[in-house]
Design a protein around this motif. Structure first.
Motif, PDB file in Angstrom:
ATOM      1  N   ARG A   1      87.207  60.759  64.090  1.00 35.43           N
ATOM      2  CA  ARG A   1      87.149  61.627  62.902  1.00 35.43           C
ATOM      3  C   ARG A   1      85.707  61.886  62.468  1.00 35.43           C
ATOM      4  N   ALA A   2      84.811  60.945  62.737  1.00 32.43           N
ATOM      5  CA  ALA A   2      83.402  61.175  62.386  1.00 32.43           C
ATOM      6  C   ALA A   2      82.504  60.369  63.307  1.00 32.43           C
ATOM      7  N   LEU A   3      81.351  60.938  63.597  1.00 30.39           N
ATOM      8  CA  LEU A   3      80.328  60.247  64.395  1.00 30.39           C
ATOM      9  C   LEU A   3      79.105  60.027  63.519  1.00 30.39           C
ATOM     10  N   ILE A   4      78.572  58.828  63.575  1.00 28.33           N
ATOM     11  CA  ILE A   4      77.307  58.557  62.892  1.00 28.33           C
ATOM     12  C   ILE A   4      76.260  58.313  63.972  1.00 28.33           C
ATOM     13  N   LEU A   5      75.128  58.999  63.836  1.00 29.76           N
ATOM     14  CA  LEU A   5      74.011  58.806  64.786  1.00 29.76           C
ATOM     15  C   LEU A   5      72.902  58.074  64.077  1.00 29.76           C
ATOM     16  N   THR A   6      72.370  57.035  64.705  1.00 26.40           N
ATOM     17  CA  THR A   6      71.257  56.339  64.087  1.00 26.40           C
ATOM     18  C   THR A   6      70.349  55.752  65.163  1.00 26.40           C
ATOM     19  N   GLY A   7      69.282  55.063  64.724  1.00 27.11           N
ATOM     20  CA  GLY A   7      68.332  54.489  65.671  1.00 27.11           C
ATOM     21  C   GLY A   7      68.265  52.974  65.512  1.00 27.11           C
ATOM     22  N   ALA A   8      67.996  52.274  66.594  1.00 30.58           N
ATOM     23  CA  ALA A   8      67.902  50.808  66.527  1.00 30.58           C
ATOM     24  C   ALA A   8      66.602  50.390  65.834  1.00 30.58           C
ATOM     25  N   GLY A   9      66.656  49.261  65.172  1.00 28.44           N
ATOM     26  CA  GLY A   9      65.465  48.745  64.486  1.00 28.44           C
ATOM     27  C   GLY A   9      65.326  49.335  63.100  1.00 28.44           C
ATOM     28  N   ASP A  10      64.258  48.915  62.406  1.00 28.78           N
ATOM     29  CA  ASP A  10      64.114  49.399  61.025  1.00 28.78           C
ATOM     30  C   ASP A  10      62.947  50.362  60.862  1.00 28.78           C
ATOM     31  N   LYS A  11      62.413  50.839  61.992  1.00 29.77           N
ATOM     32  CA  LYS A  11      61.229  51.683  61.898  1.00 29.77           C
ATOM     33  C   LYS A  11      61.519  53.162  62.171  1.00 29.77           C
ATOM     34  N   ALA A  12      62.445  53.390  63.100  1.00 34.06           N
ATOM     35  CA  ALA A  12      62.635  54.779  63.528  1.00 34.06           C
ATOM     36  C   ALA A  12      64.105  55.131  63.714  1.00 34.06           C
ATOM     37  N   PHE A  13      64.411  56.366  63.352  1.00 34.92           N
ATOM     38  CA  PHE A  13      65.659  57.003  63.800  1.00 34.92           C
ATOM     39  C   PHE A  13      65.380  57.389  65.254  1.00 34.92           C
ATOM     40  N   VAL A  14      64.567  58.393  65.446  1.00 38.65           N
ATOM     41  CA  VAL A  14      64.087  58.785  66.782  1.00 38.65           C
ATOM     42  C   VAL A  14      62.716  59.435  66.577  1.00 38.65           C
TER      43      VAL A  14
ATOM     44  N   CYS B   1      84.855  66.932  65.208  1.00 35.08           N
ATOM     45  CA  CYS B   1      84.696  65.876  64.199  1.00 35.08           C
ATOM     46  C   CYS B   1      83.366  66.012  63.475  1.00 35.08           C
ATOM     47  N   ALA B   2      83.312  65.413  62.310  1.00 41.28           N
ATOM     48  CA  ALA B   2      82.100  65.490  61.488  1.00 41.28           C
ATOM     49  C   ALA B   2      81.017  64.601  62.079  1.00 41.28           C
ATOM     50  N   THR B   3      79.770  65.053  61.988  1.00 40.97           N
ATOM     51  CA  THR B   3      78.647  64.273  62.525  1.00 40.97           C
ATOM     52  C   THR B   3      77.647  64.000  61.405  1.00 40.97           C
ATOM     53  N   ILE B   4      77.199  62.763  61.347  1.00 38.37           N
ATOM     54  CA  ILE B   4      76.301  62.352  60.263  1.00 38.37           C
ATOM     55  C   ILE B   4      75.082  61.668  60.879  1.00 38.37           C
TER      56      ILE B   4
ATOM     57  N   GLY C   1      63.711  64.035  67.461  1.00 40.43           N
ATOM     58  CA  GLY C   1      64.532  63.203  66.569  1.00 40.43           C
ATOM     59  C   GLY C   1      65.005  63.993  65.366  1.00 40.43           C
ATOM     60  N   LEU C   2      64.103  64.767  64.779  1.00 44.22           N
ATOM     61  CA  LEU C   2      64.522  65.610  63.653  1.00 44.22           C
ATOM     62  C   LEU C   2      65.457  66.711  64.165  1.00 44.22           C
ATOM     63  N   GLU C   3      65.191  67.188  65.360  1.00 43.63           N
ATOM     64  CA  GLU C   3      66.043  68.247  65.920  1.00 43.63           C
ATOM     65  C   GLU C   3      67.469  67.737  66.158  1.00 43.63           C
ATOM     66  N   LEU C   4      67.570  66.476  66.535  1.00 38.47           N
ATOM     67  CA  LEU C   4      68.896  65.861  66.684  1.00 38.47           C
ATOM     68  C   LEU C   4      69.572  65.764  65.312  1.00 38.47           C
ATOM     69  N   ALA C   5      68.813  65.334  64.317  1.00 40.87           N
ATOM     70  CA  ALA C   5      69.380  65.170  62.976  1.00 40.87           C
ATOM     71  C   ALA C   5      69.849  66.508  62.393  1.00 40.87           C
ATOM     72  N   VAL C   6      69.045  67.564  62.568  1.00 47.20           N
ATOM     73  CA  VAL C   6      69.431  68.831  61.939  1.00 47.20           C
ATOM     74  C   VAL C   6      70.586  69.524  62.675  1.00 47.20           C
ATOM     75  N   ALA C   7      70.969  68.995  63.828  1.00 48.73           N
ATOM     76  CA  ALA C   7      72.168  69.519  64.500  1.00 48.73           C
ATOM     77  C   ALA C   7      73.425  68.823  63.965  1.00 48.73           C
ATOM     78  N   CYS C   8      73.243  67.782  63.157  1.00 49.69           N
ATOM     79  CA  CYS C   8      74.393  67.078  62.588  1.00 49.69           C
ATOM     80  C   CYS C   8      74.883  67.805  61.333  1.00 49.69           C
ATOM     81  N   ASP C   9      76.109  67.476  60.929  1.00 46.68           N
ATOM     82  CA  ASP C   9      76.688  68.152  59.766  1.00 46.68           C
ATOM     83  C   ASP C   9      76.059  67.687  58.461  1.00 46.68           C
ATOM     84  N   MET C  10      75.624  66.453  58.437  1.00 38.73           N
ATOM     85  CA  MET C  10      74.997  65.893  57.233  1.00 38.73           C
ATOM     86  C   MET C  10      73.869  64.962  57.656  1.00 38.73           C
TER      87      MET C  10
ATOM     88  N   ALA D   1      87.093  73.965  59.199  1.00 37.44           N
ATOM     89  CA  ALA D   1      86.027  74.237  58.223  1.00 37.44           C
ATOM     90  C   ALA D   1      84.664  74.148  58.904  1.00 37.44           C
ATOM     91  N   LYS D   2      84.506  73.133  59.767  1.00 34.47           N
ATOM     92  CA  LYS D   2      83.234  72.984  60.483  1.00 34.47           C
ATOM     93  C   LYS D   2      82.970  74.217  61.342  1.00 34.47           C
TER      94      LYS D   2
END
Ligand code: CAA
Length: 257
Positions: free
Chosen positions: A47-60, A95-98, A109-118, A207-208
């Protein structure tokens, strides 16, 4: 497919995809882009995918500069296409992507994020498209999707100066949905994803698609598509269940049919 550079956790209706190359701040090399594409495809029925990055410094922190450095124009073209495949897929799946932006979201990395729904960002996030400082343009859709989100003036300022902005500024210009303390980021994304997962799956998927496809269409044509989708959904069990549940003052039990 056994993944080397990402890992995937499934939690009920959600899938969390983590780019796992913390030593290079989760930079995207070809292998990682292929793995991401596969993982997004394999989890498109969640129903939803969350994309994130390992560690506490970077998404991507962008496309992998050490892989790009020796590229020829042809291999660069192929590399760019890999980025376009995964970003288009994120927009196309039902499905929704976050994006849970937990630090640097730069270039690819920002390009990946801005392709997500939120996009939700942690307070320490820094976002930017630094490609021109490397002598190239953004290559995974940044010149197009960033403009659509924040407008030409701000997008051009970010792209031409290659400067990063902080999470608060990103919120001010409409580049992220909300800013969270780092230790609350993933929990918040899961909460949003779980809420979406309680809604009618066919309706969310429609809706998406309406938002994505309608964005580049003339308003009248896009509205016609909306009317058609609205009508089609009346023929679904989910629509009957949703309205029946409202009338019976209970929560709906959607089946996606
Ligand atoms: N590619 C490859 N390796 C990267 C990387 C990238 N995009 N970003 C960071 N790394 C590596 C660094 O080389 C470093 O590796 P070593 O420890 O082996 O030296 C490691 O990650 C840690 O990085 P830093 O030591 O530089 O960490 P810092 O805290 O001093 O700086 C940073 C962090 C400001 C994000 C800095 O790493 C940086 O500027 N990275 C590059 C960002 C960038 O230009 N991204 C855009 C890439 S181009 C692109 O994405 C094209 C496209 O659109 C397709």
């Amino acid at each position: 497919m056994a993944y080397q550079n990402i890992y995937v956790d499934r939690e009920g209706p959600l899938a969390i995809i983590t780019v796992n190359r913390p030593k290079s701040l989760n930079a995207l090399n070809s292998q990682t882009l292929r793995e991401l594409t596969q993982a997004v495809r394999d989890n498109a029925d969640q129903r939803a995918l969350i994309l994130t990055g390992a560690g506490d410094k970077a998404f991507v922190a962008g496309a992998d500069i050490s892989e790009m450095a020796p590229m020829t124009p042809w291999s660069a073209r192929e590399f760019s296409e890999l980025g376009h495949v995964v970003t288009a897929l994120l927009e196309d799946i039902p499905c929704a992507t976050i994006a849970a932006v937990n630090g640097y979201a730069l270039g690819g990395g920002l390009e990946l994020a801005v392709a997500c729904d939120m996009i939700f960002a942690s307070e320490n996030a820094r976002l930017g498209l630094p490609e021109v400082s490397l002598g190239v343009t953004p290559g995974f859709g940044g010149t197009q999707r960033l403009v659509r989100l924040v407008g030409k003036l701000r997008a051009k300022e970010m792209i031409f100066t290659a400067e990063m902005i902080d999470a608060r500024t990103a919120l001010d210009i409409g580049l992220v949905n909300a800013v969270l303390p780092p230790d609350r980021l993933l929990a918040h994304c899961k909460q949003v994803a779980e809420k979406i997962a309680t809604r009618g799956p066919l309706a969310v998927a429609r809706a998406k698609r309406l938002v994505e496809r309608g964005y580049d269409m003339p308003l009248r044509a896009a509205n016609r598509q909306e009317a058609e989708s609205f009508a089609l959904l009346f023929d679904t069990e989910d629509r009957r269940e949703g309205m029946r549940a409202f009338i019976e003052k209970r929560s709906p039990r959607f089946t996606g049919k």
